[in-house]
Design a protein around this motif. Structure first.
Motif, PDB file in Angstrom:
ATOM      1  N   ARG A   5     -13.619  13.238   0.699  1.00 47.84           N
ATOM      2  CA  ARG A   5     -13.786  11.819   0.970  1.00 47.84           C
ATOM      3  C   ARG A   5     -12.996  10.970  -0.014  1.00 47.84           C
ATOM      4  NH1 ARG A   5     -19.787   9.943   2.093  1.00 47.84           N
ATOM      5  NH2 ARG A   5     -19.393  11.498   3.710  1.00 47.84           N
ATOM      6  N   ALA A   6     -12.963  11.379  -1.280  1.00 45.63           N
ATOM      7  CA  ALA A   6     -12.191  10.646  -2.278  1.00 45.63           C
ATOM      8  C   ALA A   6     -10.702  10.697  -1.955  1.00 45.63           C
ATOM      9  CB  ALA A   6     -12.445  11.226  -3.665  1.00 45.63           C
ATOM     10  N   ARG A   7     -10.235  11.869  -1.514  1.00 46.68           N
ATOM     11  CA  ARG A   7      -8.823  12.014  -1.159  1.00 46.68           C
ATOM     12  C   ARG A   7      -8.472  11.110   0.028  1.00 46.68           C
ATOM     13  NH1 ARG A   7      -8.437  17.481  -1.196  1.00 46.68           N
ATOM     14  NH2 ARG A   7      -9.321  17.569   0.893  1.00 46.68           N
ATOM     15  N   LEU A  75       4.856   9.464  -4.103  1.00 44.36           N
ATOM     16  CA  LEU A  75       4.803   8.919  -5.460  1.00 44.36           C
ATOM     17  C   LEU A  75       6.060   8.106  -5.783  1.00 44.36           C
ATOM     18  CD1 LEU A  75       3.287  11.996  -7.346  1.00 44.36           C
ATOM     19  CD2 LEU A  75       2.151   9.816  -6.854  1.00 44.36           C
ATOM     20  N   ALA A  76       7.207   8.573  -5.294  1.00 48.12           N
ATOM     21  CA  ALA A  76       8.442   7.816  -5.495  1.00 48.12           C
ATOM     22  C   ALA A  76       8.373   6.473  -4.770  1.00 48.12           C
ATOM     23  CB  ALA A  76       9.638   8.624  -5.002  1.00 48.12           C
ATOM     24  N   GLY A  77       7.792   6.476  -3.573  1.00 49.71           N
ATOM     25  CA  GLY A  77       7.637   5.235  -2.826  1.00 49.71           C
ATOM     26  C   GLY A  77       6.734   4.238  -3.546  1.00 49.71           C
ATOM     27  N   LEU A  78       5.660   4.732  -4.137  1.00 51.27           N
ATOM     28  CA  LEU A  78       4.763   3.851  -4.894  1.00 51.27           C
ATOM     29  C   LEU A  78       5.469   3.243  -6.103  1.00 51.27           C
ATOM     30  CD1 LEU A  78       1.436   5.907  -4.781  1.00 51.27           C
ATOM     31  CD2 LEU A  78       1.922   3.768  -3.593  1.00 51.27           C
ATOM     32  N   ALA A  79       6.287   4.054  -6.791  1.00 49.30           N
ATOM     33  CA  ALA A  79       7.037   3.541  -7.938  1.00 49.30           C
ATOM     34  C   ALA A  79       8.015   2.451  -7.503  1.00 49.30           C
ATOM     35  CB  ALA A  79       7.784   4.691  -8.622  1.00 49.30           C
ATOM     36  N   ALA A 170      -2.272  -1.997  -8.679  1.00 52.35           N
ATOM     37  CA  ALA A 170      -2.811  -1.152  -7.606  1.00 52.35           C
ATOM     38  C   ALA A 170      -1.980   0.108  -7.420  1.00 52.35           C
ATOM     39  CB  ALA A 170      -2.874  -1.939  -6.297  1.00 52.35           C
ATOM     40  N   THR A 171      -0.664  -0.011  -7.434  1.00 52.26           N
ATOM     41  CA  THR A 171       0.189   1.161  -7.235  1.00 52.26           C
ATOM     42  C   THR A 171       0.072   2.141  -8.404  1.00 52.26           C
ATOM     43  OG1 THR A 171       2.055  -0.136  -8.089  1.00 52.26           O
ATOM     44  CG2 THR A 171       1.870   0.073  -5.714  1.00 52.26           C
ATOM     45  N   ALA A 172      -0.105   1.623  -9.614  1.00 51.50           N
ATOM     46  CA  ALA A 172      -0.278   2.510 -10.772  1.00 51.50           C
ATOM     47  C   ALA A 172      -1.561   3.330 -10.631  1.00 51.50           C
ATOM     48  CB  ALA A 172      -0.301   1.691 -12.053  1.00 51.50           C
ATOM     49  N   LEU A 176      -1.851   7.576 -10.009  1.00 56.31           N
ATOM     50  CA  LEU A 176      -2.667   8.459 -10.855  1.00 56.31           C
ATOM     51  C   LEU A 176      -3.694   9.215 -10.011  1.00 56.31           C
ATOM     52  CD1 LEU A 176      -3.296   6.100 -13.926  1.00 56.31           C
ATOM     53  CD2 LEU A 176      -1.883   8.176 -13.881  1.00 56.31           C
ATOM     54  N   ALA A 177      -4.324   8.505  -9.074  1.00 56.98           N
ATOM     55  CA  ALA A 177      -5.345   9.141  -8.234  1.00 56.98           C
ATOM     56  C   ALA A 177      -4.728  10.198  -7.324  1.00 56.98           C
ATOM     57  CB  ALA A 177      -6.062   8.076  -7.406  1.00 56.98           C
ATOM     58  N   ILE A 178      -3.553   9.928  -6.769  1.00 55.00           N
ATOM     59  CA  ILE A 178      -2.894  10.898  -5.892  1.00 55.00           C
ATOM     60  C   ILE A 178      -2.497  12.142  -6.672  1.00 55.00           C
ATOM     61  CG2 ILE A 178      -0.751  11.308  -4.574  1.00 55.00           C
ATOM     62  CD1 ILE A 178      -1.049   8.338  -3.666  1.00 55.00           C
ATOM     63  N   GLY A 179      -1.971  11.947  -7.869  1.00 58.58           N
ATOM     64  CA  GLY A 179      -1.616  13.090  -8.700  1.00 58.58           C
ATOM     65  C   GLY A 179      -2.803  13.972  -9.016  1.00 58.58           C
ATOM     66  N   ARG A 180      -3.983  13.371  -9.083  1.00 61.18           N
ATOM     67  CA  ARG A 180      -5.181  14.138  -9.451  1.00 61.18           C
ATOM     68  C   ARG A 180      -5.902  14.733  -8.241  1.00 61.18           C
ATOM     69  NH1 ARG A 180     -10.250  11.832 -13.111  1.00 61.18           N
ATOM     70  NH2 ARG A 180     -11.486  13.761 -13.086  1.00 61.18           N
ATOM     71  N   LEU A 181      -5.913  13.999  -7.118  1.00 59.63           N
ATOM     72  CA  LEU A 181      -6.759  14.400  -5.998  1.00 59.63           C
ATOM     73  C   LEU A 181      -6.039  15.103  -4.856  1.00 59.63           C
ATOM     74  CD1 LEU A 181      -8.949  11.171  -5.672  1.00 59.63           C
ATOM     75  CD2 LEU A 181      -9.715  13.393  -6.498  1.00 59.63           C
ATOM     76  N   VAL A 182      -4.760  14.821  -4.679  1.00 58.46           N
ATOM     77  CA  VAL A 182      -4.051  15.324  -3.504  1.00 58.46           C
ATOM     78  C   VAL A 182      -3.341  16.617  -3.834  1.00 58.46           C
ATOM     79  CG1 VAL A 182      -2.297  14.828  -1.760  1.00 58.46           C
ATOM     80  CG2 VAL A 182      -3.768  12.984  -2.607  1.00 58.46           C
ATOM     81  N   ASP A 183      -3.922  17.720  -3.392  1.00 55.78           N
ATOM     82  CA  ASP A 183      -3.295  19.036  -3.511  1.00 55.78           C
ATOM     83  C   ASP A 183      -2.566  19.310  -2.210  1.00 55.78           C
ATOM     84  OD1 ASP A 183      -4.559  19.425  -6.011  1.00 55.78           O
ATOM     85  OD2 ASP A 183      -6.386  20.041  -4.969  1.00 55.78           O
TER      86      ASP A 183
END
Length: 445
Positions: A5-7, A75-79, A170-172, A176-183
């Motif tokens: 759900r968090a992902r 992640l590149a798109g968010l940056a 928001a993008t930052a 961080l959340a995607i790097g941690r939650l999205v495998d």
């Protein structure tokens, strides 16, 4: 909150930030112009600049994800979105804002299709995926309507530059959340990027968006730009058929379910976005409300989108196409109701019908469109999102253009009729496509 759900929440938040970017500057435009001493012509470029970058490069963003990895490209798109936001936040002139908005649109095009692929890849077909798609589409519907409200409230209270600094924060957090939650498994396919098709597609999308945006001031210019877009389509088709690395695999176009989903995706945003924008203008013009107050009046639509998406997740199993047709019908009925009786009570009821139609219809369209093989998910996601963004960019501009071209001021009835007519045309197109046969060996659709 469990990990799945968090992902889902984090990935949907990417959709929220990027889609809200389409409408969040609308209420802030007068203040931006005043602060930066810009001309109306420059202001007219701010919304189309985002739309061209967003709608024109979604297919490229999807292909980049296939080639380089979906999480990395997201992640590149968010940056890149953060960089565009900074450019807007510090802008000393309107030209900087236009450049920043274009960069934001390109970043959104890179982010959105890869976020959708990650969302689909993290769920199993069936109820789990339907719930995830419902959340995705509810977020998109909320974002478009919320942009009008948030833009007005923030501009009135804190200033328009805060909108863009908030995007950076928001993008930052999302990165961080995607790097941690999205495998994610490595699903890269080493295919060369097709620069020729990308250029032709961007030119075609730019011509279409530009034609819609000048329709209110010059129908001759709009007609000429439409001719340019039509002339580019055969060139793009020939290029796609002759290259070894097409933006969209040819077999995608042979699947009626996918084609119906793409048409429906365009229709849902084209109709509801036009209805919401014209209705927001009606609250300001006919009822004398401020931009912030008018944005608050759109809340029934936003809440109805969430309710509709939740219902759509339960209804679509095995009957996505009828649900899509039902959603489009509700939108058309709502738009026609305010044409007949434009009162506050009818307006609220029409917003609810539009919101429910948006929610169930979008879930159905994405369910149809993503019933493809795993290696086609990126292309399908790119097509669905391209259609959705073009629906908003083209039909809002065209609807406003028609409404301002008929008599003095804004003829709101013409705008609502445009939305209702579009719903009827798209419904007919979906039903026609439904009669086509699915090739043997294709996923069910």
């Amino acid at each position: 909150m469990n990990r799945e759900r968090a992902r889902t929440t984090v990935i949907c938040a990417v959709q929220f930030v990027d889609v809200m970017g389409v409408t969040v500057v609308v209420a802030a435009l007068p203040r931006m112009l005043s602060d930066l001493q810009g001309s109306p012509t420059q202001a007219g470029l701010l919304v189309p600049a985002y739309a061209v970058g967003f709608g024109g490069l979604l297919l490229l963003g999807a292909r980049l994800g296939d080639a380089k990895g979906h999480r990395q490209v997201l992640l590149a798109g968010l940056a890149l979105f953060a960089a565009g936001s900074v450019l807007c936040a510090v802008a000393p002139a309107v030209s900087w804002l236009v450049a920043g908005r274009l960069l934001q649109g390109i970043a959104a095009a890179i982010s959105i299709p890869n976020a959708l692929v990650l969302l689909i890849g993290a769920t199993e077909p069936g109820r789990s995926r339907n719930r995830a798609l419902a959340a995705w589409n509810a977020t998109g519907g909320l974002a478009g309507a919320s942009g009008l409200l948030v833009g007005g409230l923030v501009t009135d209270s804190l200033g328009w530059r805060v909108i863009f600094w908030a995007n950076v924060a928001a993008t930052a957090v999302l990165a961080l959340a995607i790097g941690r939650l999205v495998d994610v498994k490595d699903t890269r396919t080493p295919t060369p990027l097709n620069a020729g098709s990308v250029i032709l597609q961007v030119l075609c999308v730019s011509a279409v968006v530009a034609a819609a945006n000048v329709a209110g001031t010059s129908w001759l210019a709009a007609g000429l730009l439409t001719v340019v877009a039509v002339a580019l389509v055969p060139l793009l088709v020939v290029r796609e058929r002759s290259t070894e690395a097409p933006l969209v695999p040819p077999r995608i176009w042979r699947r009626p379910g996918t084609v119906g989903g793409v048409i429906g995706s365009f229709g849902i945003t084209a109709t509801t976005s036009t209805f919401v924008v014209i209705t927001t203008l009606w609250f300001q013009d006919a009822r004398g409300l401020s931009p912030s107050a008018a944005g608050l009046m759109i809340l029934p639509f936003s809440f109805a989108v969430v309710a509709g998406a939740a219902c759509g997740a339960r209804l679509v199993k095995g009957r996505a196409r009828p649900v899509l047709v039902t959603g489009l019908t509700l939108i058309g009925v709502g738009a026609l109701a305010v044409v007949v009786q434009p009162t506050i009570a009818v307006m609220v009821a029409a917003m609810v019908l539009n919101g429910v139609g948006n929610g169930i219809g979008a879930v159905a369209a994405y369910t149809l469109g993503t019933e493809v093989a795993p290696d086609e998910q990126g292309s399908a996601a790119g097509l669905l999102n391209t259609a959705a963004q073009l629906g908003t960019a083209v039909m809002v501009a065209l609807g406003v253009g028609i409404a301002t071209a008929v008599g003095p001021g804004v003829n709101h009835t013409s705008g609502w009729l445009t939305a209702a007519t579009t719903a009827a045309v798209i419904t007919a197109a979906v039903l026609v496509v439904a009669r086509l046969r699915t090739p043997v060996g294709s996923p069910t659709s």
